[in-house]
Design an enzyme around this catalytic site. Structure first.
Site, PDB file in Angstrom:
ATOM      1  N   LYS A  93       0.983  -1.112   0.190  1.00 30.44           N
ATOM      2  CA  LYS A  93      -0.044  -0.035   0.037  1.00 30.44           C
ATOM      3  C   LYS A  93       0.900   1.186  -0.131  1.00 30.44           C
ATOM      4  CE  LYS A  93      -4.020  -1.726   2.209  1.00 30.44           C
ATOM      5  NZ  LYS A  93      -4.807  -2.181   3.767  1.00 30.44           N
TER       6      LYS A  93
ATOM      7  N   ARG B 150      -1.478 -14.227   4.227  1.00 31.10           N
ATOM      8  CA  ARG B 150      -2.638 -13.411   5.433  1.00 31.10           C
ATOM      9  C   ARG B 150      -1.851 -13.532   6.641  1.00 31.10           C
ATOM     10  NH1 ARG B 150      -6.883 -10.209   4.173  1.00 31.10           N
ATOM     11  NH2 ARG B 150      -7.906 -10.457   6.124  1.00 31.10           N
TER      12      ARG B 150
ATOM     13  N   THR C 141      -5.893  -7.282  10.877  1.00 36.77           N
ATOM     14  CA  THR C 141      -6.141  -6.007  10.326  1.00 36.77           C
ATOM     15  C   THR C 141      -5.658  -4.577  11.401  1.00 36.77           C
ATOM     16  OG1 THR C 141      -7.976  -6.503   9.290  1.00 36.77           O
ATOM     17  CG2 THR C 141      -7.885  -4.346   9.458  1.00 36.77           C
TER      18      THR C 141
ATOM     19  N   ARG D 150       1.970  -6.403  10.081  1.00 36.98           N
ATOM     20  CA  ARG D 150       1.751  -5.301  10.653  1.00 36.98           C
ATOM     21  C   ARG D 150       2.225  -5.251  12.159  1.00 36.98           C
ATOM     22  NH1 ARG D 150      -4.230  -6.847   7.832  1.00 36.98           N
ATOM     23  NH2 ARG D 150      -4.062  -5.595   5.841  1.00 36.98           N
TER      24      ARG D 150
ATOM     25  N   HIS E  37      -2.106  -5.257   1.563  1.00 40.83           N
ATOM     26  CA  HIS E  37      -3.266  -6.079   1.350  1.00 40.83           C
ATOM     27  C   HIS E  37      -3.029  -7.448   0.882  1.00 40.83           C
ATOM     28  CE1 HIS E  37      -7.214  -6.965  -0.368  1.00 40.83           C
ATOM     29  NE2 HIS E  37      -6.502  -7.705  -1.317  1.00 40.83           N
TER      30      HIS E  37
HETATM   31  P1  ADP Z   1      -7.594  -6.491   5.785  1.00 41.29           P
HETATM   32  O1  ADP Z   1      -6.762  -5.436   5.275  1.00 41.29           O
HETATM   33  O2  ADP Z   1      -6.890  -7.179   7.155  1.00 41.29           O
HETATM   34  O3  ADP Z   1      -8.298  -7.434   4.815  1.00 41.29           O
HETATM   35  P2  ADP Z   1     -10.247  -5.307   5.708  1.00 41.29           P
HETATM   36  O4  ADP Z   1     -10.807  -5.749   4.510  1.00 41.29           O
HETATM   37  O5  ADP Z   1     -11.435  -5.321   7.116  1.00 41.29           O
HETATM   38  O6  ADP Z   1      -8.919  -5.829   6.280  1.00 41.29           O
HETATM   39  O7  ADP Z   1      -9.831  -3.666   5.932  1.00 41.29           O
HETATM   40  C1  ADP Z   1      -9.347  -3.243   4.730  1.00 41.29           C
HETATM   41  C2  ADP Z   1      -8.514  -2.094   5.140  1.00 41.29           C
HETATM   42  O8  ADP Z   1      -9.239  -1.230   5.617  1.00 41.29           O
HETATM   43  C3  ADP Z   1      -7.396  -2.293   6.253  1.00 41.29           C
HETATM   44  O9  ADP Z   1      -6.194  -2.860   5.798  1.00 41.29           O
HETATM   45  C4  ADP Z   1      -7.219  -0.843   6.651  1.00 41.29           C
HETATM   46  O10 ADP Z   1      -6.502  -0.014   5.928  1.00 41.29           O
HETATM   47  C5  ADP Z   1      -8.547  -0.222   6.686  1.00 41.29           C
HETATM   48  N1  ADP Z   1      -9.381  -0.357   7.753  1.00 41.29           N
HETATM   49  C6  ADP Z   1     -10.049  -1.277   8.245  1.00 41.29           C
HETATM   50  N2  ADP Z   1     -10.574  -1.111   9.383  1.00 41.29           N
HETATM   51  C7  ADP Z   1     -10.416   0.175   9.491  1.00 41.29           C
HETATM   52  C8  ADP Z   1     -10.870   1.160  10.617  1.00 41.29           C
HETATM   53  N3  ADP Z   1     -11.746   0.750  11.475  1.00 41.29           N
HETATM   54  N4  ADP Z   1     -10.495   2.472  10.371  1.00 41.29           N
HETATM   55  C9  ADP Z   1      -9.600   2.884   9.593  1.00 41.29           C
HETATM   56  N5  ADP Z   1      -9.295   2.094   8.646  1.00 41.29           N
HETATM   57  C10 ADP Z   1      -9.701   0.977   8.591  1.00 41.29           C
END
Ligand code: ADP
Length: 205
Positions: free
Chosen positions: A19, A129, A135, A146, A169
């Site tokens: 990212k 993952r 996350t 992370r 991601h």
């Molecule tokens: P992941 O990236 O672990 O697959 P998600 O698909 O739930 O998780 O979220 C995508 C992205 O959105 C996260 O990697 C993060 O950058 C952002 N994100 C997730 N939850 C939040 C939050 N509560 N506040 C701000 N950004 C968030």
């Protein structure tokens, strides 16, 4: 001698994106090395500055469950910190919060160039993952990407109206991986070759 037949490794493909925070912090090489080291093979790569339209396609940003999930993750963090989500979002409804957070996320991933990698290997989706970690950086153990490179938190991020800096991601499951791989890579952008350590790693010795 064992009579158990040798299992063929699954040849899964997953999408891993460095990212904008990773690219800006010049951590791409270091983080990519972790995916290579675990045995995942790079079969496609590209640098892209995403448009909002493309980012929304990537996240399929109108999925109700996903939007709600984003809100729920936020709420979880606010509960853990003992802070009040209503002060930031004016609501404690996960879907409403999720919609706001989804907007922050789209702005974040479009805020600079990203580098996307198509990685292939046995159990690639779950392995990627696992390396990324959960996350929320606060929940991500040391040793995960992370956990090792981010101390960002949702309250700090959301009070600045931005997404949580999570560095990478990685496709969430087989269905998402299939969709994302198709969205990001044309067949002719995917390469088939043998990595030097492949036979050794997966062979019998
Ligand atoms: P992941 O990236 O672990 O697959 P998600 O698909 O739930 O998780 O979220 C995508 C992205 O959105 C996260 O990697 C993060 O950058 C952002 N994100 C997730 N939850 C939040 C939050 N509560 N506040 C701000 N950004 C968030």
């Amino acid at each position: 001698m064992s009579t158990v037949p040798l299992l063929e490794p699954t040849r899964e493909r997953t999408l891993v994106i460095m990212k904008p925070d990773t690219v800006r912090r010049a951590l791409t090489g270091e983080i990519l090395a972790r995916f290579e080291r675990v045995g995942l093979k790079i079969v496609g790569a590209k640098m892209v500055w995403m448009t909002q339209e493309f980012a929304k396609k990537h996240y399929v940003a109108d999925r109700v469950e996903w939007v709600k999930g984003l809100g729920e993750k936020s709420l979880m963090a606010y509960t853990k910190n003992g802070t009040d989500p209503k002060e930031t979002f004016g609501t404690a409804d996960p879907y409403e919060i999720g919609k706001v957070v989804a907007g922050y996320l789209i702005d974040y991933v479009c805020s600079g160039p990203v580098i996307a990698f198509l990685l292939e290997g046995n159990m690639a989706i779950e392995i990627a993952r696992k390396l990324a970690g959960p996350t929320l950086p606060i929940m991500a153990a040391p040793g995960t990407i992370r956990g090792d490179y981010s101390n960002d938190s949702t309250d700090v991020a959301n009070s600045r109206c931005r997404g949580l800096f999570t560095l990478v991601h990685a496709s969430g499951n087989k269905e998402e991986a299939a969709y994302e791989v198709k969205l990001w890579f044309k067949d002719e952008e995917i390469f088939d070759y043998t990595r030097a350590d492949e036979a050794l790693r997966l062979g019998k010795f």
